[in-house]
Design a protein around this motif. Structure first.
Motif, mmCIF file in Angstrom:
data_model
loop_
_atom_site.group_PDB
_atom_site.id
_atom_site.type_symbol
_atom_site.label_atom_id
_atom_site.label_comp_id
_atom_site.label_asym_id
_atom_site.label_seq_id
_atom_site.Cartn_x
_atom_site.Cartn_y
_atom_site.Cartn_z
ATOM 1 N N LYS A 215 0.837 -1.204 0.000
ATOM 2 C CA LYS A 215 0.000 0.000 0.000
ATOM 3 C C LYS A 215 0.875 1.258 0.000
ATOM 4 O O LYS A 215 0.523 2.270 -0.591
ATOM 5 C CB LYS A 215 -0.919 -0.015 1.229
ATOM 6 C CG LYS A 215 -1.805 1.192 1.384
ATOM 7 C CD LYS A 215 -3.152 0.983 0.732
ATOM 8 C CE LYS A 215 -4.031 2.204 0.831
ATOM 9 N NZ LYS A 215 -4.993 2.146 1.899
ATOM 10 N N ALA A 216 2.046 1.165 0.640
ATOM 11 C CA ALA A 216 2.980 2.295 0.687
ATOM 12 C C ALA A 216 3.816 2.422 -0.590
ATOM 13 O O ALA A 216 4.608 3.348 -0.721
ATOM 14 C CB ALA A 216 3.912 2.143 1.889
ATOM 15 N N GLY A 217 3.652 1.471 -1.517
ATOM 16 C CA GLY A 217 4.451 1.493 -2.740
ATOM 17 C C GLY A 217 5.841 0.930 -2.538
ATOM 18 O O GLY A 217 6.768 1.238 -3.292
ATOM 19 N N LEU A 218 5.981 0.078 -1.516
ATOM 20 C CA LEU A 218 7.260 -0.536 -1.189
ATOM 21 C C LEU A 218 7.232 -2.024 -1.512
ATOM 22 O O LEU A 218 6.150 -2.609 -1.590
ATOM 23 C CB LEU A 218 7.549 -0.354 0.308
ATOM 24 C CG LEU A 218 7.625 1.080 0.823
ATOM 25 C CD1 LEU A 218 7.647 1.096 2.339
ATOM 26 C CD2 LEU A 218 8.848 1.774 0.243
ATOM 27 N N PRO A 219 8.388 -2.643 -1.644
ATOM 28 C CA PRO A 219 8.405 -4.100 -1.793
ATOM 29 C C PRO A 219 7.771 -4.764 -0.561
ATOM 30 O O PRO A 219 7.877 -4.236 0.556
ATOM 31 C CB PRO A 219 9.894 -4.439 -1.896
ATOM 32 C CG PRO A 219 10.534 -3.179 -2.394
ATOM 33 C CD PRO A 219 9.729 -2.060 -1.778
ATOM 34 N N PRO A 220 7.104 -5.891 -0.740
ATOM 35 C CA PRO A 220 6.346 -6.523 0.348
ATOM 36 C C PRO A 220 7.118 -6.819 1.624
ATOM 37 O O PRO A 220 6.559 -6.751 2.717
ATOM 38 C CB PRO A 220 5.831 -7.824 -0.275
ATOM 39 C CG PRO A 220 5.844 -7.589 -1.741
ATOM 40 C CD PRO A 220 6.960 -6.628 -1.998
ATOM 41 N N ASP A 221 8.391 -7.134 1.524
ATOM 42 C CA ASP A 221 9.158 -7.478 2.721
ATOM 43 C C ASP A 221 9.939 -6.304 3.304
ATOM 44 O O ASP A 221 10.803 -6.492 4.165
ATOM 45 C CB ASP A 221 10.096 -8.653 2.426
ATOM 46 C CG ASP A 221 9.317 -9.946 2.212
ATOM 47 O OD1 ASP A 221 8.229 -10.085 2.807
ATOM 48 O OD2 ASP A 221 9.777 -10.800 1.441
ATOM 49 N N SER A 222 9.621 -5.097 2.877
ATOM 50 C CA SER A 222 10.317 -3.907 3.371
ATOM 51 C C SER A 222 10.170 -3.714 4.870
ATOM 52 O O SER A 222 11.039 -3.130 5.515
ATOM 53 C CB SER A 222 9.792 -2.653 2.669
ATOM 54 O OG SER A 222 10.079 -2.698 1.300
ATOM 55 N N TRP A 223 9.099 -4.206 5.451
ATOM 56 C CA TRP A 223 8.858 -4.025 6.888
ATOM 57 C C TRP A 223 9.998 -4.608 7.725
ATOM 58 O O TRP A 223 10.199 -4.206 8.868
ATOM 59 C CB TRP A 223 7.530 -4.641 7.301
ATOM 60 C CG TRP A 223 7.406 -6.116 7.098
ATOM 61 C CD1 TRP A 223 6.974 -6.754 5.961
ATOM 62 C CD2 TRP A 223 7.716 -7.151 8.033
ATOM 63 N NE1 TRP A 223 7.002 -8.118 6.137
ATOM 64 C CE2 TRP A 223 7.446 -8.393 7.400
ATOM 65 C CE3 TRP A 223 8.187 -7.165 9.343
ATOM 66 C CZ2 TRP A 223 7.641 -9.615 8.029
ATOM 67 C CZ3 TRP A 223 8.384 -8.383 9.976
ATOM 68 C CH2 TRP A 223 8.104 -9.594 9.322
ATOM 69 N N GLN A 224 10.770 -5.521 7.159
ATOM 70 C CA GLN A 224 11.883 -6.141 7.880
ATOM 71 C C GLN A 224 13.132 -5.263 7.914
ATOM 72 O O GLN A 224 14.067 -5.543 8.659
ATOM 73 C CB GLN A 224 12.216 -7.492 7.260
ATOM 74 C CG GLN A 224 11.063 -8.477 7.355
ATOM 75 C CD GLN A 224 11.368 -9.788 6.662
ATOM 76 O OE1 GLN A 224 12.418 -10.373 6.879
ATOM 77 N NE2 GLN A 224 10.456 -10.240 5.838
ATOM 78 N N SER A 225 13.145 -4.211 7.134
ATOM 79 C CA SER A 225 14.296 -3.326 7.035
ATOM 80 C C SER A 225 14.293 -2.292 8.170
ATOM 81 O O SER A 225 13.236 -1.786 8.561
ATOM 82 C CB SER A 225 14.261 -2.595 5.688
ATOM 83 O OG SER A 225 15.214 -1.560 5.665
#
Length: 84
Positions: A57-67
Protein backbone atom coordinates in the motif's frame (compact mmCIF):
# COMPACT_ATOMS: atom_id res chain seq x y z
CA UNK A 1 -20.63 3.03 5.07
CA UNK A 2 -18.18 2.85 7.97
CA UNK A 3 -16.27 5.52 9.84
CA UNK A 4 -13.14 4.54 11.75
CA UNK A 5 -11.96 6.85 14.50
CA UNK A 6 -8.26 6.30 15.02
CA UNK A 7 -6.72 6.22 18.47
CA UNK A 8 -3.17 7.29 19.29
CA UNK A 9 -0.43 6.20 16.87
CA UNK A 10 2.57 4.54 18.52
CA UNK A 11 5.84 3.15 17.18
CA UNK A 12 6.17 -0.60 17.58
CA UNK A 13 8.02 -3.69 16.49
CA UNK A 14 6.40 -6.25 14.22
CA UNK A 15 6.04 -8.66 17.16
CA UNK A 16 3.82 -6.19 19.05
CA UNK A 17 1.08 -6.14 16.37
CA UNK A 18 -2.16 -7.92 17.19
CA UNK A 19 -4.23 -8.74 14.10
CA UNK A 20 -7.84 -7.67 14.58
CA UNK A 21 -6.99 -5.03 17.17
CA UNK A 22 -4.26 -2.93 15.54
CA UNK A 23 -4.15 -0.91 12.37
CA UNK A 24 -0.77 -0.36 10.72
CA UNK A 25 1.23 2.47 9.25
CA UNK A 26 4.52 1.66 7.53
CA UNK A 27 6.76 4.51 6.43
CA UNK A 28 10.05 4.67 4.57
CA UNK A 29 11.20 8.03 3.30
CA UNK A 30 8.31 9.70 1.47
CA UNK A 31 6.36 6.44 1.15
CA UNK A 32 3.68 5.58 3.69
CA UNK A 33 0.86 3.06 3.76
CA UNK A 34 -1.99 2.69 6.23
CA UNK A 35 -4.39 -0.21 6.68
CA UNK A 36 -7.23 -0.20 9.21
CA UNK A 37 -7.51 -3.00 11.79
CA UNK A 38 -10.58 -4.57 10.17
CA UNK A 39 -8.78 -5.12 6.82
CA UNK A 40 -6.61 -7.95 8.15
CA UNK A 41 -9.62 -9.58 9.79
CA UNK A 42 -11.75 -9.35 6.63
CA UNK A 43 -9.07 -11.16 4.62
CA UNK A 44 -7.96 -13.56 7.41
CA UNK A 45 -4.38 -12.34 7.12
CA UNK A 46 -1.59 -13.38 9.45
CA UNK A 47 0.57 -10.69 11.07
CA UNK A 48 3.19 -11.10 8.33
CA UNK A 49 0.61 -10.87 5.55
CA UNK A 50 -0.77 -7.69 7.14
CA UNK A 51 2.73 -6.19 7.25
CA UNK A 52 3.41 -7.17 3.62
CA UNK A 53 0.14 -5.70 2.35
CA UNK A 54 0.76 -2.46 4.25
CA UNK A 55 4.17 -2.20 2.55
CA UNK A 56 2.56 -2.71 -0.86
CA UNK A 57 0.00 0.00 0.00
CA UNK A 58 2.98 2.29 0.69
CA UNK A 59 4.45 1.49 -2.74
CA UNK A 60 7.26 -0.54 -1.19
CA UNK A 61 8.41 -4.10 -1.79
CA UNK A 62 6.35 -6.52 0.35
CA UNK A 63 9.16 -7.48 2.72
CA UNK A 64 10.32 -3.91 3.37
CA UNK A 65 8.86 -4.02 6.89
CA UNK A 66 11.88 -6.14 7.88
CA UNK A 67 14.30 -3.33 7.03
CA UNK A 68 15.58 -0.95 9.70
CA UNK A 69 14.85 1.89 7.25
CA UNK A 70 11.09 1.31 7.69
CA UNK A 71 9.11 2.71 10.59
CA UNK A 72 6.24 0.54 11.84
CA UNK A 73 3.45 2.19 13.80
CA UNK A 74 0.20 0.80 15.15
CA UNK A 75 -3.10 2.23 16.29
CA UNK A 76 -6.50 1.05 17.42
CA UNK A 77 -9.71 2.29 15.84
CA UNK A 78 -13.33 2.49 16.84
CA UNK A 79 -15.56 1.63 13.90
CA UNK A 80 -19.01 3.13 13.42
CA UNK A 81 -21.28 1.87 10.64
CA UNK A 82 -24.85 1.90 9.41
CA UNK A 83 -25.45 -1.59 10.78
CA UNK A 84 -24.25 -0.86 14.30
Amino acid sequence: MEISVMGPIVSCSSEEIMVGRDGLIITRGRNAGLLLPQVATEYSWSREEFLRHTCVKAGLPPDSWQSTSCRIEKFEAEVFGEGG
